[in-house]
Motif scaffolding. Structure first.
Motif, PDB file in Angstrom:
ATOM      1  N   ILE A 115      -4.047   3.013 -10.499  1.00  0.00           N
ATOM      2  CA  ILE A 115      -3.198   1.913 -10.063  1.00  0.00           C
ATOM      3  C   ILE A 115      -3.029   1.920  -8.542  1.00  0.00           C
ATOM      4  O   ILE A 115      -2.841   0.872  -7.920  1.00  0.00           O
ATOM      5  N   GLU A 116      -3.151   3.097  -7.927  1.00  0.00           N
ATOM      6  CA  GLU A 116      -3.035   3.185  -6.471  1.00  0.00           C
ATOM      7  C   GLU A 116      -4.136   2.384  -5.769  1.00  0.00           C
ATOM      8  O   GLU A 116      -3.907   1.812  -4.694  1.00  0.00           O
ATOM      9  N   VAL A 117      -5.318   2.345  -6.372  1.00  0.00           N
ATOM     10  CA  VAL A 117      -6.427   1.584  -5.787  1.00  0.00           C
ATOM     11  C   VAL A 117      -6.141   0.089  -5.884  1.00  0.00           C
ATOM     12  O   VAL A 117      -6.303  -0.657  -4.912  1.00  0.00           O
ATOM     13  N   THR A 118      -5.691  -0.335  -7.053  1.00  0.00           N
ATOM     14  CA  THR A 118      -5.396  -1.757  -7.268  1.00  0.00           C
ATOM     15  C   THR A 118      -4.290  -2.233  -6.337  1.00  0.00           C
ATOM     16  O   THR A 118      -4.428  -3.253  -5.648  1.00  0.00           O
ATOM     17  N   VAL A 119      -3.192  -1.497  -6.307  1.00  0.00           N
ATOM     18  CA  VAL A 119      -2.054  -1.913  -5.475  1.00  0.00           C
ATOM     19  C   VAL A 119      -2.367  -1.752  -3.994  1.00  0.00           C
ATOM     20  O   VAL A 119      -1.866  -2.515  -3.159  1.00  0.00           O
ATOM     21  N   GLY A 120      -3.231  -0.805  -3.676  1.00  0.00           N
ATOM     22  CA  GLY A 120      -3.649  -0.650  -2.280  1.00  0.00           C
ATOM     23  C   GLY A 120      -4.324  -1.904  -1.763  1.00  0.00           C
ATOM     24  O   GLY A 120      -4.090  -2.340  -0.622  1.00  0.00           O
ATOM     25  N   GLU A 121      -5.155  -2.524  -2.601  1.00  0.00           N
ATOM     26  CA  GLU A 121      -5.821  -3.763  -2.193  1.00  0.00           C
ATOM     27  C   GLU A 121      -4.828  -4.928  -2.179  1.00  0.00           C
ATOM     28  O   GLU A 121      -4.890  -5.797  -1.293  1.00  0.00           O
ATOM     29  N   LEU A 122      -3.911  -4.954  -3.140  1.00  0.00           N
ATOM     30  CA  LEU A 122      -2.874  -5.991  -3.142  1.00  0.00           C
ATOM     31  C   LEU A 122      -2.018  -5.900  -1.877  1.00  0.00           C
ATOM     32  O   LEU A 122      -1.629  -6.922  -1.297  1.00  0.00           O
ATOM     33  N   LYS A 123      -1.742  -4.679  -1.453  1.00  0.00           N
ATOM     34  CA  LYS A 123      -0.971  -4.477  -0.218  1.00  0.00           C
ATOM     35  C   LYS A 123      -1.688  -5.117   0.979  1.00  0.00           C
ATOM     36  O   LYS A 123      -1.056  -5.766   1.826  1.00  0.00           O
ATOM     37  N   LYS A 124      -3.008  -4.969   1.028  1.00  0.00           N
ATOM     38  CA  LYS A 124      -3.783  -5.593   2.109  1.00  0.00           C
ATOM     39  C   LYS A 124      -3.662  -7.118   2.050  1.00  0.00           C
ATOM     40  O   LYS A 124      -3.553  -7.788   3.075  1.00  0.00           O
ATOM     41  N   LEU A 125      -3.685  -7.661   0.831  1.00  0.00           N
ATOM     42  CA  LEU A 125      -3.562  -9.108   0.671  1.00  0.00           C
ATOM     43  C   LEU A 125      -2.190  -9.600   1.123  1.00  0.00           C
ATOM     44  O   LEU A 125      -2.062 -10.707   1.650  1.00  0.00           O
ATOM     45  N   VAL A 126      -1.142  -8.784   0.903  1.00  0.00           N
ATOM     46  CA  VAL A 126       0.191  -9.115   1.421  1.00  0.00           C
ATOM     47  C   VAL A 126       0.167  -9.137   2.943  1.00  0.00           C
ATOM     48  O   VAL A 126       0.673 -10.071   3.587  1.00  0.00           O
ATOM     49  N   GLU A 127      -0.435  -8.118   3.531  1.00  0.00           N
ATOM     50  CA  GLU A 127      -0.491  -8.014   4.990  1.00  0.00           C
ATOM     51  C   GLU A 127      -1.272  -9.171   5.603  1.00  0.00           C
ATOM     52  O   GLU A 127      -0.995  -9.593   6.728  1.00  0.00           O
ATOM     53  N   GLU A 128      -2.245  -9.699   4.849  1.00  0.00           N
ATOM     54  CA  GLU A 128      -3.052 -10.823   5.335  1.00  0.00           C
ATOM     55  C   GLU A 128      -2.393 -12.172   5.060  1.00  0.00           C
ATOM     56  O   GLU A 128      -2.909 -13.218   5.470  1.00  0.00           O
ATOM     57  N   GLY A 129      -1.270 -12.170   4.341  1.00  0.00           N
ATOM     58  CA  GLY A 129      -0.549 -13.408   4.059  1.00  0.00           C
ATOM     59  C   GLY A 129      -1.102 -14.203   2.894  1.00  0.00           C
ATOM     60  O   GLY A 129      -0.669 -15.337   2.646  1.00  0.00           O
ATOM     61  N   LYS A 130      -2.021 -13.635   2.134  1.00  0.00           N
ATOM     62  CA  LYS A 130      -2.602 -14.359   1.004  1.00  0.00           C
ATOM     63  C   LYS A 130      -1.689 -14.314  -0.225  1.00  0.00           C
ATOM     64  O   LYS A 130      -1.735 -15.207  -1.064  1.00  0.00           O
ATOM     65  N   ILE A 131      -0.907 -13.259  -0.327  1.00  0.00           N
ATOM     66  CA  ILE A 131       0.131 -13.193  -1.356  1.00  0.00           C
ATOM     67  C   ILE A 131       1.418 -12.717  -0.693  1.00  0.00           C
ATOM     68  O   ILE A 131       1.387 -12.053   0.342  1.00  0.00           O
ATOM     69  N   LYS A 132       2.539 -13.084  -1.290  1.00  0.00           N
ATOM     70  CA  LYS A 132       3.824 -12.673  -0.715  1.00  0.00           C
ATOM     71  C   LYS A 132       4.415 -11.463  -1.428  1.00  0.00           C
ATOM     72  O   LYS A 132       4.985 -10.572  -0.793  1.00  0.00           O
ATOM     73  N   TYR A 133       4.299 -11.438  -2.750  1.00  0.00           N
ATOM     74  CA  TYR A 133       4.924 -10.374  -3.526  1.00  0.00           C
ATOM     75  C   TYR A 133       3.980  -9.905  -4.626  1.00  0.00           C
ATOM     76  O   TYR A 133       3.165 -10.679  -5.139  1.00  0.00           O
ATOM     77  N   ILE A 134       4.122  -8.648  -5.008  1.00  0.00           N
ATOM     78  CA  ILE A 134       3.242  -8.018  -5.991  1.00  0.00           C
ATOM     79  C   ILE A 134       3.977  -7.795  -7.306  1.00  0.00           C
ATOM     80  O   ILE A 134       5.140  -7.362  -7.314  1.00  0.00           O
ATOM     81  N   GLY A 135       3.289  -8.070  -8.411  1.00  0.00           N
ATOM     82  CA  GLY A 135       3.866  -7.839  -9.732  1.00  0.00           C
ATOM     83  C   GLY A 135       2.894  -7.127 -10.654  1.00  0.00           C
ATOM     84  O   GLY A 135       1.686  -7.063 -10.400  1.00  0.00           O
TER      85      GLY A 135
END
Length: 351
Positions: A141-161
């Motif tokens: 899950i760390e790999v998946t959320v690690g990439e989601l974190k990058k997407l947050v930083e890039e402004g493509k998503i705001k929040y992770i679920g």
């Protein structure tokens, strides 16, 4: 588009501690495209979505798996005429089909591509809340959320679920980046999350999004009072809608219906009100394809229950009397009780 002044007022609730505010009641949009019968005509579906927004329901839930893809495209067209900053759009990734078989993916490359494809289908610049629909048992899950974190930083998503994730997976994910919401089934007849998942979410400050809060329509009378369409997948995928289980579960529905009369509301409103009363961090997302049903669901917000009345409603649906599991054997293997994510130390990044 102006809000209708005569529609009921829907309050807002906070999901997580990162700043996301949504309407206290959301709209699950899956049924417009799949699972519960024939797809709804686009014009009708958009009318329901716009009516929801005008009534104060601003939190819309979809997934790239619904259709697949057609539900996101529908939402994209429906949201075109609505003010973007007043809408909270949630979608999901992870479920894909390979050679006719369902596969769950959470690798970094797939996460990024799925997000970008969803943005294109939705015709949006960002996704408010982006869930992993099901947990990949091959990828930490760390790999998946690690990439989601990058997407947050890039402004493509705001929040992770996360959706249908175990307590261990939720805790590990939250250590990488704050998880804003966990979407999980919670209703009068699906309450096993109350022992472990709900307390953990509250410990970590994670919001809870309740899907199927009406028991997939059961507590609103569907499958009890009406014959389901042949294209409706409930009898195939959910044992509680099969054969003699339906007859046994009717007893539970009738008890809820009797209590609903006492509270001067419908059985569905009482069942939904019970979920709404579980906490200010809980947001149910009942799905419907009809405006009268949507209005009925919104009416549940006005149903007030005391702690004693909440216990009485829950007691009408004791766990040991529920006939049938919530998923068939194949789908149950993808739920929070069955899935584990491997340790990060064992993972070899694909080249």
């Amino acid at each position: 588009m102006d809000r209708c002044s005569q529609t009921p007022s829907v309050p807002t609730r906070k999901l997580g501690r990162q700043g996301l505010k949504v309407s206290a009641l959301g709209l699950g949009c899956m049924g417009f495209s799949t699972w519960y019968g024939k797809p709804v005509e686009e014009k009708e579906a958009i009318a329901v979505i716009h009516h929801a927004f005008n009534s104060g329901v601003t939190f819309f839930d979809t997934s790239d798996a619904y259709g697949p893809h057609s539900n996101e495209k529908l939402l994209g067209r429906a949201l075109k005429g609505l003010p973007r900053d007043e809408v909270q759009l949630a979608t999901k990734f992870a479920i894909t089909t390979v050679d006719g078989k369902i596969e769950v993916r959470g690798d970094a490359e797939y996460v990024r591509k799925a997000c970008e494809d969803s943005l294109e289908r939705l015709q949006l610049d960002y996704i408010d809340l982006y869930y992993q629909h099901r947990v990949d048992t091959k990828v930490p899950i760390e790999v998946t959320v690690g990439e989601l974190k990058k997407l947050v930083e890039e402004g493509k998503i705001k929040y992770i679920g996360l959706s249908e994730a175990s307590a261990d997976t939720i805790r590990r994910a939250h250590a990488v980046h704050p998880i804003t919401a966990v979407q999980i089934e919670w209703s009068l007849w699906s309450r096993d999350i109350e022992e472990e998942i709900i307390p953990l979410c509250r410990e970590l400050g994670i919001g809870i999004v309740s899907y199927s809060p009406l028991g997939r329509g059961f507590f609103s009378g569907k499958a009890v009072l009406e014959k389901l369409e042949e294209t409706d997948l409930r009898p195939q995928r959910y044992p509680r809608f099969q054969g003699e289980n339906v007859e046994k579960n009717k007893v539970l529905y009738e008890r809820v219906a009797a209590l609903a009369k006492k509270h001067k509301c419908t059985p569905g409103q009482l069942a939904l009100a019970w979920v709404l009363h579980q906490g200010e961090d809980v947001v149910p997302i009942p799905g419907t394809t009809k405006i009268p049903n949507l209005n009925e669901n919104i009416g549940a917000i006005s149903v007030e229950l005391t702690p004693e009345e909440l216990k009485e409603v829950a007691a009408a649906v004791p766990e040991h009397e529920i006939a049938g599991d919530r998923y068939n054997e194949a789908l149950a293997k993808q739920t929070w009780k069955s899935v584990t994510t491997p340790p990060l130390s064992s993972y070899v990044t694909p080249e």
